[in-house]
Design a protein around this motif. Sequence first.
Motif, PDB file in Angstrom:
ATOM      1  N   CYS A  38       0.839  -1.207   0.000  1.00  0.00           N
ATOM      2  CA  CYS A  38       0.000   0.000   0.000  1.00  0.00           C
ATOM      3  C   CYS A  38       0.870   1.252   0.000  1.00  0.00           C
ATOM      4  O   CYS A  38       1.856   1.333   0.731  1.00  0.00           O
ATOM      5  CB  CYS A  38      -0.887  -0.003   1.255  1.00  0.00           C
ATOM      6  SG  CYS A  38      -2.070   1.351   1.308  1.00  0.00           S
ATOM      7  N   ALA A  39       0.506   2.213  -0.832  1.00  0.00           N
ATOM      8  CA  ALA A  39       1.193   3.507  -0.837  1.00  0.00           C
ATOM      9  C   ALA A  39       0.157   4.610  -0.862  1.00  0.00           C
ATOM     10  O   ALA A  39      -0.867   4.489  -1.551  1.00  0.00           O
ATOM     11  CB  ALA A  39       2.096   3.624  -2.060  1.00  0.00           C
ATOM     12  N   VAL A  40       0.400   5.670  -0.119  1.00  0.00           N
ATOM     13  CA  VAL A  40      -0.500   6.825  -0.133  1.00  0.00           C
ATOM     14  C   VAL A  40       0.297   8.041  -0.575  1.00  0.00           C
ATOM     15  O   VAL A  40       1.319   8.375   0.028  1.00  0.00           O
ATOM     16  CB  VAL A  40      -1.130   7.069   1.261  1.00  0.00           C
ATOM     17  CG1 VAL A  40      -2.022   8.305   1.223  1.00  0.00           C
ATOM     18  CG2 VAL A  40      -1.926   5.854   1.714  1.00  0.00           C
ATOM     19  N   ILE A  41      -0.169   8.686  -1.648  1.00  0.00           N
ATOM     20  CA  ILE A  41       0.456   9.923  -2.128  1.00  0.00           C
ATOM     21  C   ILE A  41      -0.417  11.036  -1.550  1.00  0.00           C
ATOM     22  O   ILE A  41      -1.509  11.311  -2.064  1.00  0.00           O
ATOM     23  CB  ILE A  41       0.467   9.990  -3.678  1.00  0.00           C
ATOM     24  CG1 ILE A  41       0.710   8.642  -4.359  1.00  0.00           C
ATOM     25  CG2 ILE A  41       1.397  11.086  -4.183  1.00  0.00           C
ATOM     26  CD1 ILE A  41       1.903   7.884  -4.190  1.00  0.00           C
ATOM     27  N   ARG A  42       0.086  11.648  -0.507  1.00  0.00           N
ATOM     28  CA  ARG A  42      -0.715  12.621   0.251  1.00  0.00           C
ATOM     29  C   ARG A  42      -1.002  13.888  -0.545  1.00  0.00           C
ATOM     30  O   ARG A  42      -0.093  14.435  -1.187  1.00  0.00           O
ATOM     31  CB  ARG A  42       0.043  13.039   1.521  1.00  0.00           C
ATOM     32  CG  ARG A  42       0.197  11.918   2.529  1.00  0.00           C
ATOM     33  CD  ARG A  42      -0.991  11.876   3.462  1.00  0.00           C
ATOM     34  NE  ARG A  42      -0.910  10.733   4.359  1.00  0.00           N
ATOM     35  CZ  ARG A  42      -1.948  10.015   4.749  1.00  0.00           C
ATOM     36  NH1 ARG A  42      -3.161  10.300   4.316  1.00  0.00           N
ATOM     37  NH2 ARG A  42      -1.808   9.011   5.571  1.00  0.00           N
ATOM     38  N   ASN A  43      -2.218  14.369  -0.484  1.00  0.00           N
ATOM     39  CA  ASN A  43      -2.600  15.662  -1.069  1.00  0.00           C
ATOM     40  C   ASN A  43      -2.166  15.817  -2.524  1.00  0.00           C
ATOM     41  O   ASN A  43      -1.733  16.899  -2.922  1.00  0.00           O
ATOM     42  CB  ASN A  43      -1.988  16.817  -0.259  1.00  0.00           C
ATOM     43  CG  ASN A  43      -2.525  16.856   1.148  1.00  0.00           C
ATOM     44  OD1 ASN A  43      -3.737  16.807   1.356  1.00  0.00           O
ATOM     45  ND2 ASN A  43      -1.634  16.914   2.122  1.00  0.00           N
ATOM     46  N   LEU A  44      -2.303  14.764  -3.308  1.00  0.00           N
ATOM     47  CA  LEU A  44      -1.931  14.867  -4.722  1.00  0.00           C
ATOM     48  C   LEU A  44      -2.895  15.795  -5.463  1.00  0.00           C
ATOM     49  O   LEU A  44      -2.503  16.553  -6.341  1.00  0.00           O
ATOM     50  CB  LEU A  44      -1.917  13.479  -5.370  1.00  0.00           C
ATOM     51  CG  LEU A  44      -1.563  13.450  -6.847  1.00  0.00           C
ATOM     52  CD1 LEU A  44      -0.133  13.954  -7.082  1.00  0.00           C
ATOM     53  CD2 LEU A  44      -1.708  12.040  -7.429  1.00  0.00           C
ATOM     54  N   VAL A  45      -4.179  15.729  -5.094  1.00  0.00           N
ATOM     55  CA  VAL A  45      -5.184  16.598  -5.736  1.00  0.00           C
ATOM     56  C   VAL A  45      -5.267  17.907  -4.960  1.00  0.00           C
ATOM     57  O   VAL A  45      -5.377  17.914  -3.733  1.00  0.00           O
ATOM     58  CB  VAL A  45      -6.557  15.895  -5.757  1.00  0.00           C
ATOM     59  CG1 VAL A  45      -7.615  16.808  -6.378  1.00  0.00           C
ATOM     60  CG2 VAL A  45      -6.476  14.576  -6.520  1.00  0.00           C
ATOM     61  N   ARG A  46      -5.214  18.999  -5.684  1.00  0.00           N
ATOM     62  CA  ARG A  46      -5.266  20.309  -5.040  1.00  0.00           C
ATOM     63  C   ARG A  46      -6.676  20.611  -4.514  1.00  0.00           C
ATOM     64  O   ARG A  46      -7.667  20.145  -5.095  1.00  0.00           O
ATOM     65  CB  ARG A  46      -4.901  21.394  -6.051  1.00  0.00           C
ATOM     66  CG  ARG A  46      -3.458  21.433  -6.441  1.00  0.00           C
ATOM     67  CD  ARG A  46      -3.279  22.619  -7.380  1.00  0.00           C
ATOM     68  NE  ARG A  46      -2.022  22.561  -8.102  1.00  0.00           N
ATOM     69  CZ  ARG A  46      -0.880  23.050  -7.627  1.00  0.00           C
ATOM     70  NH1 ARG A  46      -0.837  23.614  -6.440  1.00  0.00           N
ATOM     71  NH2 ARG A  46       0.214  22.980  -8.358  1.00  0.00           N
ATOM     72  N   PRO A  47      -6.762  21.428  -3.455  1.00  0.00           N
ATOM     73  CA  PRO A  47      -8.066  21.696  -2.832  1.00  0.00           C
ATOM     74  C   PRO A  47      -9.125  22.237  -3.798  1.00  0.00           C
ATOM     75  O   PRO A  47     -10.284  21.807  -3.741  1.00  0.00           O
ATOM     76  CB  PRO A  47      -7.737  22.731  -1.745  1.00  0.00           C
ATOM     77  CG  PRO A  47      -6.303  22.473  -1.416  1.00  0.00           C
ATOM     78  CD  PRO A  47      -5.646  22.017  -2.689  1.00  0.00           C
ATOM     79  N   ASP A  48      -8.756  23.146  -4.713  1.00  0.00           N
ATOM     80  CA  ASP A  48      -9.753  23.713  -5.641  1.00  0.00           C
ATOM     81  C   ASP A  48     -10.346  22.629  -6.536  1.00  0.00           C
ATOM     82  O   ASP A  48     -11.544  22.582  -6.795  1.00  0.00           O
ATOM     83  CB  ASP A  48      -9.116  24.759  -6.572  1.00  0.00           C
ATOM     84  CG  ASP A  48      -8.798  26.019  -5.825  1.00  0.00           C
ATOM     85  OD1 ASP A  48      -9.098  26.063  -4.610  1.00  0.00           O
ATOM     86  OD2 ASP A  48      -8.244  26.948  -6.451  1.00  0.00           O
TER      87      ASP A  48
END
Length: 284
Positions: A38-48
Amino acid sequence: MNIKAVLDLETYPLDQYGSNAYWASVEAARVGLRADGCAVIRNLVRPDALTLMTGEVATMKPTTHYSETEINAYFGTESDPNLPAEHPGNIFLERSSGFVPGDSFSEDSIIDQLYRWPPLIQFIADCLEIEEIFCYADPLACLTINVLNPGQQFSWHYDNNDFAVTVLVDKADDGGLFRYAPGTRSRSDENAAGAAAVMLGDDGPVTTLDLRPGDLQIFRGRYSLHQVTRVSTDSCPRHAAILAYTQEDGLIGGLTRTQQLFGRVLPIHQEQSDQTVRQDVLLD
Ligand SMILES: O=C(O)CCC(=O)C(=O)O
Ligand SMILES: [Fe+2]
């Protein structure tokens, strides 16, 4: 919205294939995938972009197909008299979530653009140490939203594809947690006893992910039993985009699974049924 504005490419320069920073992002994900699948790419998608994705999901949500069923670890609904009663094939747990199907996404969907963006596809393949992956050719299962409304859960199961890619769009305020038991089985060993113990409540081998909206998760779901816990009845719903890729191009889902997940099949499923040939000895 331009795809480059959707992702945090400063932190994760997926558009700079081969640069040192690119390989550093890949290497960080590989560490997790090698360790426990398992890998998590944190905050890859920007908030907007995430706000727009939430809106897209809300628009498509009426097309969700819910299947309130009791399933075993292999998505089966029928008990098997040839297996022991305590086998994961004979343990049935509630799955009450639903899927927004792939044909609900509009042409200009940001989620769909993200799914099909070649640098993201290359990046995921690199993280998985696979030469090439393809968008799943199945028009319903290619890109879906896994919907868990208040009170719903997705019980312990194995995926029937080697890996899954997920972007959490809306998080439940309470419950709706992704949990997994790393490596409960391997290509050659079903490990029925170990898997059954987890299904019946043994938390010892279980990891709970702290997944947040905008995170991208890569997960080897064929070998690790996993669940999404029940969303509390007073929580907001949980919505996760499931990006399905295959190692072989042109694959289509089987008739039974398609009917089960989406409540319908398309002509292409009928034409191409029975083409799947498994590379392992696992039950499914
Ligand atoms: O919603 C998720 O995070 C994962 C769902 C899942 O396990 C699946 O769709 O097979
Ligand atoms: Fe799964």
